[in-house]
Design a protein around this motif. Structure first.
Motif, PDB file in Angstrom:
ATOM      1  N   ARG A   1      -3.560  -9.268  -2.565  1.00 32.19           N
ATOM      2  CA  ARG A   1      -3.641  -8.303  -1.479  1.00 32.19           C
ATOM      3  C   ARG A   1      -3.106  -6.965  -1.974  1.00 32.19           C
ATOM      4  O   ARG A   1      -2.059  -6.896  -2.617  1.00 32.19           O
ATOM      5  CB  ARG A   1      -2.787  -8.801  -0.318  1.00 32.19           C
ATOM      6  N   THR A   2      -3.816  -5.919  -1.715  1.00 32.86           N
ATOM      7  CA  THR A   2      -3.362  -4.592  -2.136  1.00 32.86           C
ATOM      8  C   THR A   2      -2.881  -3.808  -0.933  1.00 32.86           C
ATOM      9  O   THR A   2      -3.306  -4.043   0.199  1.00 32.86           O
ATOM     10  CB  THR A   2      -4.490  -3.808  -2.833  1.00 32.86           C
ATOM     11  N   GLU A   3      -1.984  -2.902  -1.192  1.00 36.14           N
ATOM     12  CA  GLU A   3      -1.469  -2.016  -0.163  1.00 36.14           C
ATOM     13  C   GLU A   3      -1.538  -0.596  -0.667  1.00 36.14           C
ATOM     14  O   GLU A   3      -1.490  -0.346  -1.864  1.00 36.14           O
ATOM     15  CB  GLU A   3      -0.022  -2.373   0.180  1.00 36.14           C
ATOM     16  N   ARG A   4      -1.628   0.304   0.258  1.00 33.17           N
ATOM     17  CA  ARG A   4      -1.677   1.724  -0.085  1.00 33.17           C
ATOM     18  C   ARG A   4      -0.282   2.305   0.075  1.00 33.17           C
ATOM     19  O   ARG A   4       0.394   2.072   1.065  1.00 33.17           O
ATOM     20  CB  ARG A   4      -2.649   2.438   0.843  1.00 33.17           C
ATOM     21  N   ILE A   5       0.157   3.038  -0.925  1.00 32.70           N
ATOM     22  CA  ILE A   5       1.443   3.731  -0.881  1.00 32.70           C
ATOM     23  C   ILE A   5       1.181   5.209  -1.104  1.00 32.70           C
ATOM     24  O   ILE A   5       0.547   5.588  -2.092  1.00 32.70           O
ATOM     25  CB  ILE A   5       2.397   3.199  -1.968  1.00 32.70           C
ATOM     26  N   ASN A   6       1.645   6.008  -0.194  1.00 39.61           N
ATOM     27  CA  ASN A   6       1.492   7.453  -0.330  1.00 39.61           C
ATOM     28  C   ASN A   6       2.754   8.029  -0.949  1.00 39.61           C
ATOM     29  O   ASN A   6       3.864   7.747  -0.498  1.00 39.61           O
ATOM     30  CB  ASN A   6       1.240   8.106   1.033  1.00 39.61           C
TER      31      ASN A   6
ATOM     32  N   THR B   1      -1.659   6.401 -11.066  1.00 34.36           N
ATOM     33  CA  THR B   1      -1.219   5.193 -10.359  1.00 34.36           C
ATOM     34  C   THR B   1      -0.675   4.153 -11.335  1.00 34.36           C
ATOM     35  O   THR B   1       0.408   3.601 -11.127  1.00 34.36           O
ATOM     36  CB  THR B   1      -2.380   4.596  -9.546  1.00 34.36           C
TER      37      THR B   1
END
Length: 81
Positions: free
Chosen positions: A2-7, A30
């Motif tokens: 599962r991937t998540e977005r980090i700003n 990244t």
């Protein structure tokens, strides 16, 4: 996986610095940031593990005077067959 977005917010100078270093390393920004974050996480966890072992080793044990000496094993009773 599962991937998540980090700003991540970077000022212009930091952005340029990291992008230049990532390019020299042949990585995307990244990948460059994640590699550094993984290395730092491993370092922090290893240090915490080392400190935990040191705390365990330094913890006081029982007072030797209050510990009974080991009892020798009893001998089996003699039995005639």
């Amino acid at each position: 996986m599962r991937t998540e977005r980090i700003n991540v917010r970077l000022d212009a100078t930091t952005n340029e610095l990291l992008r230049a270093a990532a390019a020299l390393d042949g990585k995307s920004l990244t990948a460059f940031l994640l590699d550094a974050a993984r290395a730092e996480a491993r370092r922090v966890l290893a240090e915490e593990d080392r400190l935990a072992w040191a705390r365990r080793a330094a913890a006081p044990g029982p007072d030797p005077a209050s510990v009974a000496p080991p009892v020798p094993p009893s001998r089996p009773a003699h039995v005639d067959v």
